[in-house]
Scaffold this active site. Sequence first.
Site, PDB file in Angstrom:
ATOM      1  N   ALA A  34       1.751   5.025   3.828  1.00  0.00           N
ATOM      2  CA  ALA A  34       1.885   6.045   4.924  1.00  0.00           C
ATOM      3  C   ALA A  34       3.418   6.022   5.285  1.00  0.00           C
ATOM      4  O   ALA A  34       4.029   6.972   5.719  1.00  0.00           O
ATOM      5  CB  ALA A  34       1.066   5.986   6.093  1.00  0.00           C
ATOM      6  N   HIS A  60       3.872   4.623  -1.699  1.00  0.00           N
ATOM      7  CA  HIS A  60       3.036   3.478  -1.529  1.00  0.00           C
ATOM      8  C   HIS A  60       2.142   3.248  -0.374  1.00  0.00           C
ATOM      9  O   HIS A  60       1.296   2.548  -0.469  1.00  0.00           O
ATOM     10  CB  HIS A  60       3.974   2.310  -1.928  1.00  0.00           C
ATOM     11  CG  HIS A  60       4.371   1.602  -0.671  1.00  0.00           C
ATOM     12  ND1 HIS A  60       5.417   2.260   0.223  1.00  0.00           N
ATOM     13  CD2 HIS A  60       4.439   0.119  -0.146  1.00  0.00           C
ATOM     14  CE1 HIS A  60       5.802   1.480   1.123  1.00  0.00           C
ATOM     15  NE2 HIS A  60       5.077   0.228   1.207  1.00  0.00           N
ATOM     16  N   CYS A 116       4.950  -7.418  -4.604  1.00  0.00           N
ATOM     17  CA  CYS A 116       3.977  -6.995  -3.602  1.00  0.00           C
ATOM     18  C   CYS A 116       3.320  -5.689  -4.302  1.00  0.00           C
ATOM     19  O   CYS A 116       4.086  -4.819  -4.932  1.00  0.00           O
ATOM     20  CB  CYS A 116       4.764  -6.502  -2.450  1.00  0.00           C
ATOM     21  SG  CYS A 116       3.428  -6.132  -0.992  1.00  0.00           S
TER      22      CYS A 116
END
Length: 385
Positions: free
Chosen positions: A303, A301, A84
Site C-alpha cells: 500500500a 509491492h 526482502c
Amino acid sequence: MRTDASTETLPSSAPRAPVRVIASSQSWVEGEAVRQLEAMARLPGMKLAVGLPDLHPGKGAPVGAAFTSEGFLYPYLVGSDIGCGMGLWNVDLLARKARPERWAGKLDLEGPWTGDTEGFLQEHGVKSSGYEAALGTVGGGNHFAELQRVDAVHDSKVFSALGLEADRLLLLVHSGSRGLGEAILRAHVDRHAAGGLADDSPDARTYLTRHDHAVEWGRANRALVARRMLDGIGAMGQRVLDVCHNSVTPRRDTGRTQWLHRKGAAPSDEGPVVIPGSRGALSYLVIPTGESHTSAHSLAHGAGRKWTRTAARERMRERFTAESLTRTSFKSHVVCENKDLLFEEAPPAYKPIDRVVTDLVEAGLVRVVATLAPVLTYKTRARSE
C-alpha cells in the site's frame, strides 16, 4: 571508481533520465517522493526512473520505485534489506477451522530457531552467512507473517492453476535478509558513501556476489518463518510463490547490459504476486499483464506509507489504545507486543490498497486473481521498554 549519488551534490541542471509516476489523479503521492525520484533520475548512467502507486519518501531515495541504469549500479537504491520480499503458502487447513484467538496466544517466532539451520540452508541451496541466529525470524518495521482467508476469487482459472482452493487458509510472509543485507550496504557505504559503482569494477563484482547471496538467504528466511508459523498452528503448507522486491538485477533487453534496481517494487516478469494492504485491509493476488517495460518490469509491492512512523505514533495514540489495535475491522487478530510498532503500523498510516491496485489495473499492468482477508497477523512478541 566512485560516483556520488547524494542528491545534495547533483545539480538540477544535470541530464535527467525519463521519469514516470504510475498513479492516477485520485491517488495521493507525496511531493518529496517525486522529488527523490527525479533526483535519482539524474545519477550518471540512469536510463529510467519509475514510481509505482505506492511511491513514498525513503532515506534519500524513494520506496515503491524501480530504476534502470547502464554502466553503473547503485547499492544505495536497493537499500539495506537486500532480498526482502513476499512468499505465499497454501495451508492444508480449512478457513472455517481457524482459531486465531488461540493461535495469537501461543505463536512465538522470536529468537533463534531450535532446529538445524545449517541443514535447512543446505536443503535450499544457500550458504551460511554468519547471521543464522536471525534465520526464521520476521524482523521489525513493516514485516509480518499473516494467515489469510480467501475473500473473493476473480479469476478462477489462474486461481486453480496455482493449486489454490477458496475454502483453505493461506499464509503470506513478508521478510528479508535481516542483518545480512544491512552489513552488505554498510560495507559499501563505508567505502563509497551513497556513490554508485562502475559495473565492470572489482567492487561491483564483490557487491553483486554478496547481494545475490543475501537474496537467496532472504528467500530461505521466509521459508523458515513459514515453517515456524505452520508448526505453531499444527498445519502443513506448500509454497505457491516467492518474489523479491529489494534487489538489483541485470537485463539485456536492449542488447546492452542494464541494471534494474527495485526498492519496494515487486517484479512483473516472474508470474503472480501478492500486493498486501495494511494489517486491516485486503491483500490482492494479481497476475501481471501488458507491456511491462513501461513500468521497468515492476509493480507496487504494497500500500505504501501515508504517514511517517513518528506521525503515526502521535496520531494513533490520540485516537486508539494499544489493545484496540490488536483487532481489525475484519475481526482478525494482531500479535504485536511492541507498542510503538503497533501504533506505527496501524492501518490509517498506509494508503488505501484498493486504490493502489486499481491504478495498476487501469494502467494495464495487472489483473486481479483473488482478494485475501487477514485472519491473524504476526509482528513481534518483543515488548518495548
